[in-house]
Scaffold this active site. Structure first.
Site, PDB file in Angstrom:
ATOM      1  N   THR A  57      27.640 -32.669 -18.228  1.00 47.36           N
ATOM      2  CA  THR A  57      26.412 -32.274 -17.556  1.00 47.36           C
ATOM      3  C   THR A  57      26.210 -33.185 -16.343  1.00 47.36           C
ATOM      4  O   THR A  57      27.016 -34.090 -16.087  1.00 47.36           O
ATOM      5  CB  THR A  57      25.225 -32.377 -18.532  1.00 47.36           C
ATOM      6  N   ASP A  58      25.134 -32.966 -15.614  1.00 46.97           N
ATOM      7  CA  ASP A  58      24.923 -33.691 -14.364  1.00 46.97           C
ATOM      8  C   ASP A  58      24.545 -35.156 -14.618  1.00 46.97           C
ATOM      9  O   ASP A  58      24.163 -35.520 -15.726  1.00 46.97           O
ATOM     10  CB  ASP A  58      23.850 -32.973 -13.542  1.00 46.97           C
ATOM     11  N   GLN A  68      20.165 -32.942 -26.649  1.00 48.56           N
ATOM     12  CA  GLN A  68      19.687 -32.042 -25.598  1.00 48.56           C
ATOM     13  C   GLN A  68      19.206 -30.736 -26.217  1.00 48.56           C
ATOM     14  O   GLN A  68      19.359 -30.497 -27.404  1.00 48.56           O
ATOM     15  CB  GLN A  68      20.847 -31.762 -24.621  1.00 48.56           C
ATOM     16  N   ASP A  75      34.130 -33.214 -17.720  1.00 47.84           N
ATOM     17  CA  ASP A  75      33.505 -31.886 -17.684  1.00 47.84           C
ATOM     18  C   ASP A  75      32.158 -32.039 -18.380  1.00 47.84           C
ATOM     19  O   ASP A  75      31.944 -31.599 -19.500  1.00 47.84           O
ATOM     20  CB  ASP A  75      34.417 -30.912 -18.432  1.00 47.84           C
TER      21      ASP A  75
END
Lengths: 275, 275
Positions: B160-161, B34, B158
Site C-alpha cells: 500500500t502507499d 486495515q 507491492d
C-alpha cells in the site's frame, strides 16, 4: 449543469464518474452548439466544461496543449513555420505554437462563445489571439478547408470528442481536405480520445487517416482530468516521421525522451489499432 | 466503508474523488492492520479496496501486475530465476512471475486476511499461492529481511502507499536490508505512487534508493483506477540496467516498446526526482 453539494461530476459512463469540489460556478451558458460551464475548483484552478465534459483545467492543461503541438512540430523533417488549428477556441494550442516560434497560425473555431469565455476566464490561453501572427476565424473547420487555398506545415484537430458537432472531423472525407491544405512534408494531428474508455474514437481517427496518409502513428500522454487519465493523439503524414529530438527545449511535460516514448503503445492499444 | 446510493468513492483529496457504481458490497472487514472491502462493480468487475483506496479491479489489474514484474525481469542483465515479493497478498505479482518461468518465489504478506479475501474473491490471482514454486509467508516484510539468508534475483515491494503500515518500506534502512538479500546483478522495484497526487511518495522511494544503490530509475504506467491514472515505479540495482527487449513476449499492457518507453519521464516528473 447542476451541482450536487458543490461537486461537479463528469460521468465517464453510467457507472463511473470523476468529481471536483468547486468553490463557485462562474458561468453556465447554452450556445448554438453546446453548453459551456466554468467552475472555480479547489485543486485544479478554473475548469472549463463543454456538455459536461472537462475540456481543460488551469492546473493540467499544459499536458494536452504541449503534446498536441510539440510532438508534430518536432516530428516534421524540416522546421514548421505555419499551422492551422481546427477547434482550439480556448487559445491554448495557439499559445504553444507561438512559443515554438511559428510565423503564421490560423485558428478556426466553430463556437464564438468558447473564445469569449476563454478571453474572460482563461486569459493565459486566450491572449494568444491578440498576437499578430494568429488569425482567428469563427466558422466550421470542415467548411473552411473546402474554400481554403493556403498551405500549412501542421494541421491539428483540437476538438471535442467524436460525438456531436465534432464527429465529421474524424472521417476520411475530412482528412482528404486536410491533405490538400498540408504543405510538402506537412503533418496532421488529432486528439483521439481515451483508448481505455473510448476505443472507437481512436479506431475511427486511425482508420480514417490510414486511408488518406502514407504514415500514421498514435502517441499518448497522461492527462489527470481526462477520462482514465490516459489520452491518445493520432498523427498522419505522407512524409516519413522522425524525431528532431536534439532541438527540443523541455516544457512542463514534453521533453526529448517523451517525444520518443510517447509512441511506445501499450499492447492493448497496439492491438486496438492493428485489429 | 459506507456506500452512498450504491456508489463507492475513493477520495484522492478533500476536493477530488473517483466513484464506481456497485451492484453489491461483497465484504467489509476490519483486520489487525486495515479495513478491507470488496465490491462487485458494473464496469470493472470485482474491486478490492484497502482503507478506502482501490488496490485492484478485475478489469485493469493486469497493468499494475505486468509492470511491477516484467520490467525488472527484462531489465536484468541475466535471466532472473528467483523473486521475493513484499506485500502482494492478492497473488497477482506471484502469478506474473510464474508466467515468466521463475523457479522460486517467496511472498511475504503482513495481513493474512488479504490472502484469504483474494482466495475467495480473486481466485485468478490467488491461485498462484497453490503453485509449488511459491512460498507464502504471513509476516512483516522488513522483519523477514532481517532474518533472511536467501538471495533473490528480483525483490519487489507491492505494498500500500507510504502512509500507515507500509511506510517503513520506503526508507533507506529497508533498502539496505533489501540489498543484502539481492543476488549479484539483482534488482529491486517498488511501486511509488502517483507522481501527480503523491509526489512525496515517489521522492521518498527515489531518494531512499539513491542512497543505497548505484543505479536508480523511475518508470511509469497508465492505471485507470489509480489516482490520476498515472503511476510510478522505482527500480534500483548495483549493476547496470539494460533492456533484454528481444526476449519479450507481449502481455496485455507490456511489450518490448513499453519496456523502453516507460522510462521516458514527463519533464515535471524528471524535475521532481532531480530536485
Amino acid at each position: 449543469m447542476r451541482l450536487i453539494e458543490n461537486w461537479f461530476s463528469e460521468r465517464y459512463s453510467e457507472n463511473l464518474q470523476l468529481s471536483f469540489r468547486v468553490m463557485d460556478q462562474l458561468l453556465s451558458v447554452k450556445t448554438d452548439f453546446q453548453r459551456i460551464d466554468v467552475f472555480e475548483t479547489y485543486d485544479f484552478g478554473k475548469l472549463l466544461s463543454i456538455d459536461g465534459t472537462v475540456q481543460l483545467t488551469e492546473k493540467d492543461e499544459f499536458v494536452y496543449h504541449e503534446m498536441i503541438t510539440r510532438v508534430p512540430y518536432f516530428m516534421a523533417s524540416r522546421k514548421p513555420r505555419s499551422a492551422l488549428i481546427i477547434g482550439g477556441g480556448d487559445g491554448g494550442a495557439a499559445r504553444e505554437f507561438l512559443k515554438l516560434g511559428l510565423e503564421r497560425i490560423t485558428n478556426v473555431e466553430i463556437d464564438s462563445q468558447v473564445v469569449e469565455v476563454s478571453r474572460k476566464f482563461f486569459p493565459s490561453l486566450a491572449s494568444s489571439f491578440s498576437d499578430s501572427r494568429v488569425t482567428l476565424i469563427i466558422g466550421d473547420g470542415a467548411e473552411f478547408l473546402k474554400e481554403n487555398r493556403d498551405k500549412f506545415d501542421i494541421i491539428i484537430v483540437d476538438s471535442t470528442d467524436p460525438v456531436g458537432p465534432a464527429e465529421v472531423l474524424f472521417h476520411k472525407e475530412f482528412y482528404n481536405s486536410v491533405k490538400k491544405a498540408l504543405s510538402k512534408d506537412g503533418i496532421i494531428v488529432t486528439q483521439s480520445g481515451s483508448p481505455f474508455y473510448q476505443p472507437n474514437g481512436l479506431k475511427l481517427a486511425y482508420n480514417g487517416m490510414k486511408e488518406v496518409f502514407r504514415n500514421v502513428s498514435v502517441y499518448t500522454a497522461f492527462i489527470p482530468t481526462y477520462p482514465s487519465g490516459f489520452w491518445s493523439f493520432t498523427m498522419g503524414s505522407d512524409s516519413p516521421l522522425s524525431a528532431r529530438g536534439d532541438e527540443v527545449d523541455p516544457g512542463k511535460y514534453f521533453n526529448a525522451r517523451v517525444l520518443e516514448g510517447a509512441f511506445s503503445l501499450p499492447q492493448f492499444v497496439y492491438e486496438l489499432i492493428s485489429g
